[in-house]
Design an enzyme around this catalytic site. Structure first.
Site, mmCIF file in Angstrom:
data_model
loop_
_atom_site.group_PDB
_atom_site.id
_atom_site.type_symbol
_atom_site.label_atom_id
_atom_site.label_comp_id
_atom_site.label_asym_id
_atom_site.label_seq_id
_atom_site.Cartn_x
_atom_site.Cartn_y
_atom_site.Cartn_z
ATOM 1 N N ALA A 106 0.231 -1.489 -0.083
ATOM 2 C CA ALA A 106 -0.807 0.449 -0.012
ATOM 3 C C ALA A 106 0.588 1.464 0.233
ATOM 4 C CB ALA A 106 -0.680 0.014 1.212
ATOM 5 N N CYS A 112 29.655 -0.564 -8.067
ATOM 6 C CA CYS A 112 30.909 -1.513 -6.684
ATOM 7 C C CYS A 112 32.420 -0.512 -7.119
ATOM 8 C CB CYS A 112 30.872 -2.565 -7.529
ATOM 9 S SG CYS A 112 32.398 -3.792 -5.883
#
Ligand SMILES: Cc1ncc(COP(=O)(O)O)c(C=O)c1O
Length: 382
Positions: free
Chosen positions: A199, A328
């Site tokens: 929700a 990374c």
């Protein structure tokens, strides 16, 4: 000025939603499992919410199970289907949300399944031919592929993937957390066995979501210990959350066309302005392509600069809330698994802007101007 552009993380509660939740936090406090009048009143609110959600998605109420959110719904679909249907093989992609990836990796680690990853191209698009190859060379599989990627916005063609899964009798779960309430899902058309909703991604409350289970797929509960949700999910229901969830989905569907064109307009405006203002800016995945990505997500890749490391901090100081995500760059910095997979160079800063119905053009312009200024000053921290 304060600008919230992190709507893929969570959204602001709609006041219309709060209004229907409040009575269930105050005078309607019964436990829906109680048989007296307090309990019955809340039980009927619970079942009305289920019926409403089912109606919107063109499903039956018995196919909707309430959960604590997207993560639990994904875990239930994956763990329970592997357990109950006796599946020994699963297929996913390396850019799924951790709710899916870590769950499947855990099942692989404890020896329950073998896990295969479908190939992706440099934009992070799923190679459907490879999916078909994996399905044809393995035992009956669980396929878990998300509808809209929360980091780069890539959209999967659910019909095409569903057709392939059907051909090989695979069980098909799609993490629809980012598309629920933003795109229409018609469960009589889709070939998904499980879809999910949270929700708080469509202006509803946090900590509540649901799992849709296609009829005929019988699965064991994931959370044990109570007869709630027809024995499928133990625990007293988050009733105000559930009522808020249903209302938020009703509003999302009622206003979908308006919101879609408003938000799409904001995204197009931002793309245009960023391109004009920052040399060398690019867009990660398909997020720069309005037809192939969530209209709520724009993931930008910025040229190498002295300010890269402090970028989110500087935006935050300027009142702009966004998410980062780096590729990374060192052994300790694992970065975003999604951006790493796309092999975005580690010297570029990446920012995910994600839009919602309350954002305005003025806010977009402020964000673009702030970012452009930071890049013009190159190396000078605000
Ligand atoms: C694609 C996706 N799946 C699952 C989740 C988890 O949802 P929740 O926060 O409701 O557990 C998220 C939320 O970030 C998401 O973006």
């Amino acid at each position: 000025m304060k600008v919230y552009l992190d709507n893929a993380a969570t959204t602001k509660l709609d006041p219309e939603v709060l209004e229907v939740m409040l009575p269930l936090m105050t005078e309607q406090f019964g436990n829906p499992s109680s048989i007296h009048s307090y309990g019955r009143a809340v039980r009927s609110a619970l079942e009305r919410a289920r019926k409403s959600i089912a109606g919107i998605l063109n499903a039956a109420p018995a196919e909707i199970f309430f959960t604590s959110g997207g993560t639990e719904a994904d875990n239930t679909a994956i763990c329970s289907s592997i357990e109950t249907l006796g599946l020994k093989h699963a297929i996913t992609s390396r850019i799924e949300h951790h709710a899916v990836l870590h769950t499947l990796e855990h099942l692989q680690k404890i020896g329950r399944i073998q896990l295969s990853y479908v190939n992706l191209n440099e934009k992070g698009e799923i190679d459907l031919e490879h999916l078909e190859l994996l399905l044809s060379t393995n035992s009956r599989s669980l396929v878990s592929l998300m509808h809209g990627n929360n980091e780069i916005g890539n959209l999967l063609d659910l019909s095409a993937a569903g057709d392939i899964c059907e051909k090989y009798q695979a069980v098909f779960h799609s993490d629809t957390v980012q598309t629920m309430g933003h795109y229409k899902h018609d469960l009589q058309q889709l070939k998904t066995d499980f879809i999910v909703g949270a929700a708080h991604k469509f202006n509803g409350p946090k900590g509540v979501g649901f799992l849709y289970v296609r009829p005929g797929i019988k699965i064991a509960p994931f959370v044990h210990g109570g007869a709630q949700e027809r024995n499928m999910r133990g625990g007293t229901e988050n009733i105000y959350g559930i009522v808020g969830l249903a209302k938020a989905l009703e509003i999302a569907y009622r206003d979908m066309n308006d919101h879609q064109s408003h938000i799409m307009g904001l995204k197009a405006r931002m793309i245009e302005k960023l391109k004009n203002n920052i040399d060398g800016i690019t867009f990660n995945g398909n997020s720069g392509d309005l037809d192939k990505s969530l209209y709520t997500v724009l993931n930008v890749s910025l040229p190498p600069s002295d300010i890269s490391d402090m970028l989110l901090f500087n935006l935050d100081i300027a009142g702009i809330a966004v998410s980062g995500g780096s590729a990374c760059s060192s052994g300790t910095d694992i970065g975003s698994h999604v951006l790493n997979e796309l092999q975005i160079p580690a010297d570029r800063a990446n920012v995910r802007f994600s839009f919602g119905k309350y954002n305005t053009e003025e806010e977009i312009d402020y964000a673009v101007n702030t970012l452009s200024e930071l890049y013009k000053k190159e190396g000078i921290i605000l």
